[in-house]
Design an enzyme around this catalytic site. Structure first.
Site, PDB file in Angstrom:
ATOM      1  N   GLN A 110     -21.432  45.794  45.932  1.00 33.48           N
ATOM      2  CA  GLN A 110     -21.487  45.919  44.477  1.00 33.48           C
ATOM      3  C   GLN A 110     -22.494  44.913  43.915  1.00 33.48           C
ATOM      4  O   GLN A 110     -22.396  43.714  44.197  1.00 33.48           O
ATOM      5  CB  GLN A 110     -20.097  45.666  43.903  1.00 33.48           C
ATOM      6  CG  GLN A 110     -19.939  45.969  42.434  1.00 33.48           C
ATOM      7  CD  GLN A 110     -18.502  45.761  41.991  1.00 33.48           C
ATOM      8  OE1 GLN A 110     -17.648  45.385  42.785  1.00 33.48           O
ATOM      9  NE2 GLN A 110     -18.214  46.006  40.737  1.00 33.48           N
ATOM     10  N   SER A 120     -22.657  41.456  38.803  1.00 27.89           N
ATOM     11  CA  SER A 120     -22.753  40.156  38.143  1.00 27.89           C
ATOM     12  C   SER A 120     -24.114  39.492  38.342  1.00 27.89           C
ATOM     13  O   SER A 120     -24.774  39.690  39.369  1.00 27.89           O
ATOM     14  CB  SER A 120     -21.661  39.211  38.668  1.00 27.89           C
ATOM     15  OG  SER A 120     -20.388  39.673  38.313  1.00 27.89           O
ATOM     16  N   GLU A 146     -12.178  49.255  40.928  1.00 27.31           N
ATOM     17  CA  GLU A 146     -12.148  47.956  41.592  1.00 27.31           C
ATOM     18  C   GLU A 146     -10.840  47.237  41.286  1.00 27.31           C
ATOM     19  O   GLU A 146     -10.189  46.679  42.176  1.00 27.31           O
ATOM     20  CB  GLU A 146     -13.335  47.106  41.143  1.00 27.31           C
ATOM     21  CG  GLU A 146     -13.354  45.717  41.769  1.00 27.31           C
ATOM     22  CD  GLU A 146     -14.535  44.879  41.311  1.00 27.31           C
ATOM     23  OE1 GLU A 146     -14.936  43.981  42.065  1.00 27.31           O
ATOM     24  OE2 GLU A 146     -15.033  45.100  40.190  1.00 27.31           O
ATOM     25  N   GLU A 185      -9.301  35.782  32.411  1.00 19.95           N
ATOM     26  CA  GLU A 185      -9.484  35.740  30.954  1.00 19.95           C
ATOM     27  C   GLU A 185      -9.935  37.099  30.430  1.00 19.95           C
ATOM     28  O   GLU A 185      -9.450  37.582  29.392  1.00 19.95           O
ATOM     29  CB  GLU A 185     -10.516  34.662  30.595  1.00 19.95           C
ATOM     30  CG  GLU A 185     -10.037  33.225  30.818  1.00 19.95           C
ATOM     31  CD  GLU A 185     -10.038  32.806  32.277  1.00 19.95           C
ATOM     32  OE1 GLU A 185      -9.422  31.773  32.593  1.00 19.95           O
ATOM     33  OE2 GLU A 185     -10.645  33.517  33.114  1.00 19.95           O
TER      34      GLU A 185
END
Length: 406
Positions: A118, A121, A236, A375
């Protein structure tokens, strides 16, 4: 889903008959896992809710549990942990890819012939995934890609990567993204290891320098990368929270290690406080397991919704609490030397305890980051599950190129 819905009993019989025919013609105990899984795909038993001809039978996704149960009973091996990302890439390509892409990618992905990673990010866009800046510029029938990705699990073993790029910086950040299947052996792709606290380099950073990607490897429409990537992200979280191989057995996983450690402790070290803590965590683990099963049974289609963010959040934090308890129970024995030698793992950790509780204690620190931070999971739960108002987003309608950056 099925074009014409039939009863659950009829679907169960259809699946059982298909499994029986598969193992009759292809004995899983006498051939390689890769070969058998290829035949499993051909029989429509890879992802039963996918279309016929693309690894499925057009049935309810709940039927996959029956497939896996009967195949294990017949001696078939479960999927290689290193092929974990098929649980993300497969549904994404099935949902957004064209028929040619499904034919090209799904079978070798499921069999394990080709492995995926993947590429989401970036150093400047982790939790703010839509703020990514890896550039893709159209050049005829190809795209030229330049940029950097980070925290790419098992990228050093991958044949293909799920790559999301910035294709139009003049539009708001959620609208100018495009999704590609990237050949990891392409010129200009460089994979560098990121050494972790465990001594391993399971994670990587990936650089793309003037890398050319054929337009035929674009998944979904140009500029539709955000919508396509949501399918990947939801799957995911489902795979991390609920387990990619189906619901875990009662009392399995990390909590099983804690129970084993407790059972082997001398009686004079078994305090009432630790016993209460262990029982509380066992109950939490069981509630989490049952919640995951219920969420799976309630799914109306192949792609999970935001409720899987709950499973992912609970999985991450409970894993950390359980491994903390394990080391507390072990006391000084928990300080036994651990091998921090740098190494490149050849397979993905499954439950986190296969390499010992010392390794698990260190490895689960990443659980609250990978697949979306805790978060961010709380934001998703608050907004999409509880219906709470979202946080102010001042850059939502601003062109990505005009958003201030460090």
């Amino acid at each position: 889903m099925a074009e014409t819905m039939i009863s659950e009993e009829a679907e169960s019989k259809l699946v059982s008959d298909a499994v029986a025919a598969l193992v009759r013609d292809h004995d899983p105990t006498t051939m390689s896992r890769q070969d058998f899984r290829g035949y499993q795909y051909d029989a429509g038993l890879a992802w039963v809710h996918f279309e016929k001809g693309f690894g499925g039978l057009g049935l309810r996704p709940q039927m996959q549990k029956l497939v896996e149960t009967e195949l294990r009973e017949a001696g078939a091996k479960p999927a290689d942990p290193a092929t974990f990302f098929m649980y993300l890439a497969g549904p994404t390509i099935a949902t957004h890819g064209n028929d040619e892409q499904k034919k090209r990618f799904l079978r070798p992905m499921f069999s394990g012939e080709e492995r995926w990673c993947q590429l989401f990010s970036e150093p400047g866009a982790g939790s703010d995934f839509a703020g990514l800046g890896t550039k893709a510029e159209r050049d005829g029938d190809e795209w030229i890609v330049n940029g950097q990705k980070v925290w790419n699990t098992m990228a050093h073993l991958a044949d293909w990567g799920m790559l999301v790029t910035r294709s139009d910086p003049s539009t708001p950040k959620h609208k100018g993204m495009t999704y590609f299947a990237l050949d990891m052996k392409s010129p200009g792709v460089e994979v560098r290891p990121l050494r972790q606290i465990t001594g391993e380099a399971e994670f990587n950073e990936v650089y793309m320098t003037d890398t050319r990607v054929p337009d035929e490897n674009r998944i979904g429409d140009t500029g539709d990368g955000w919508r396509v990537s949501l399918t990947t992200l939801m799957n995911e979280r489902n795979a991390i929270g609920a387990g990619s191989g189906g619901p875990p057995k009662r009392g399995s996983g990390t909590i099983a290690a804690a129970v084993d450690i407790w059972s082997e402790l001398p009686e004079d070290r078994k305090t009432a406080a630790h016993k209460d803590e262990l029982m509380d965590m066992w109950v939490q683990a069981e509630v989490s397991r049952l919640t995951n099963i219920r969420a799976g049974e309630n799914r109306k289609a192949g792609n999970p919704g935001p409720e899987m963010s709950i499973a992912k959040l609970v999985h991450a934090e409970l894993n950390q609490e359980i491994t903390n308890l394990c080391l507390n129970l072990l006391g000084a024995d928990g300080m036994v030397n651990y091998d921090f030698t740098f190494r490149r793992p050849e397979e993905l950790s499954v439950s986190g305890v296969e390499n010992g509780i010392g390794h698990a204690f260190l490895r689960v620190r990443a659980n609250s980051i990978e697949g979306g931070t805790s978060e961010i999971m709380r934001n998703i739960i608050g907004e999409q599950v509880l219906g709470l108002p979202g946080e102010p987003r001042v850059d939502k309608s601003v062109a990505w190129s005009d958003v201030p950056r460090n």
